[in-house]
Design an enzyme around this catalytic site. Structure first.
Site, PDB file in Angstrom:
ATOM      1  N   ASN A  96      54.637  67.279  27.301  1.00 42.37           N
ATOM      2  CA  ASN A  96      54.698  68.459  27.039  1.00 42.37           C
ATOM      3  C   ASN A  96      56.064  68.597  28.015  1.00 42.37           C
ATOM      4  OD1 ASN A  96      52.867  68.225  29.183  1.00 42.37           O
ATOM      5  ND2 ASN A  96      52.451  70.209  29.391  1.00 42.37           N
ATOM      6  N   ILE A  97      57.110  69.545  27.491  1.00 42.23           N
ATOM      7  CA  ILE A  97      58.190  69.751  28.281  1.00 42.23           C
ATOM      8  C   ILE A  97      58.535  71.488  28.292  1.00 42.23           C
ATOM      9  CG2 ILE A  97      60.679  69.429  28.106  1.00 42.23           C
ATOM     10  CD1 ILE A  97      60.236  66.991  26.188  1.00 42.23           C
ATOM     11  N   GLU A  98      58.041  71.940  29.434  1.00 39.39           N
ATOM     12  CA  GLU A  98      58.147  73.489  29.674  1.00 39.39           C
ATOM     13  C   GLU A  98      59.627  73.811  29.787  1.00 39.39           C
ATOM     14  OE1 GLU A  98      55.063  74.500  32.347  1.00 39.39           O
ATOM     15  OE2 GLU A  98      53.416  74.004  30.677  1.00 39.39           O
ATOM     16  N   CYS A 158      55.007  71.013  22.909  1.00 43.78           N
ATOM     17  CA  CYS A 158      53.881  70.220  23.468  1.00 43.78           C
ATOM     18  C   CYS A 158      53.942  69.038  23.283  1.00 43.78           C
ATOM     19  CB  CYS A 158      52.546  70.818  22.426  1.00 43.78           C
ATOM     20  SG  CYS A 158      52.216  72.477  22.505  1.00 43.78           S
ATOM     21  N   GLU A 176      52.230  66.739  21.546  1.00 43.59           N
ATOM     22  CA  GLU A 176      51.763  66.319  20.508  1.00 43.59           C
ATOM     23  C   GLU A 176      53.197  66.489  19.414  1.00 43.59           C
ATOM     24  OE1 GLU A 176      50.097  68.422  22.098  1.00 43.59           O
ATOM     25  OE2 GLU A 176      47.958  68.284  21.701  1.00 43.59           O
ATOM     26  N   CYS A 232      46.981  72.740  19.969  1.00 39.63           N
ATOM     27  CA  CYS A 232      47.181  74.326  19.500  1.00 39.63           C
ATOM     28  C   CYS A 232      47.563  74.346  17.942  1.00 39.63           C
ATOM     29  CB  CYS A 232      48.206  74.598  20.200  1.00 39.63           C
ATOM     30  SG  CYS A 232      50.110  74.186  19.835  1.00 39.63           S
TER      31      CYS A 232
END
Ligand code: THU
Length: 129
Positions: free
Chosen positions: A40-42, A51, A53, A87
């Protein structure tokens, strides 16, 4: 199964999650055994976050792959593992490229503690055009 989970655990090390502190890794396997990993990369602006995935799917599709059989996912805050369920947005992305009754989603806490779900179980109703 254990090898794929290990790849997801390796990808989790690259997770960039300074806002949630929730670190996720994914390992997506193609039918010929090739694996694409993702984390994941916020983002400070929140909504551009991606996300693990989807990172794995977009890496694979952008390299010409569309033949997927399963994905392993691991995640949790620093020092803990919770076997996150993908999600709805990620499930919809999976449904674009995978047969829902065949594609396997491995929800893992560790290499030996995991649960396997089919995409159709997690997303029984899918949008398509
Ligand atoms: N996240 C994933 O990458 N995959 C999941 O399956 C669940 C949630 C990420 C999104 C966000 O960066 C953080 O975990 C907390 O929601």
């Amino acid at each position: 199964m254990e090898t794929l989970i290990r790849e997801a655990l390796g990808a989790r090390k690259y997770a960039y999650a300074p806002y949630s502190g929730f670190l996720v890794g994914a390992a997506l396997e193609c039918r010929d055994g090739t694996v694409y990993t993702g984390c994941n990369i916020e983002n400070a602006s929140y909504s551009p976050s991606n996300c693990a995935e989807r990172t794995a799917f977009f890496k694979a599709v952008s390299e010409g792959r569309r033949d997927f059989c399963r994905i392993a996912i691991v995640g949790g805050k620093e020092g803990e593992m919770t076997a996150p369920v993908p999600c709805g947005v990620c499930l919809q992305v999976m449904s674009e490229f995978c047969q829902a009754e065949k594609f396997e989603i491995i929800l893992a806490k560790s290499e030996t503690e995991f649960e396997v779900k089919k995409l159709e179980e997690l997303l029984p109703c899918r949008f398509s055009l």
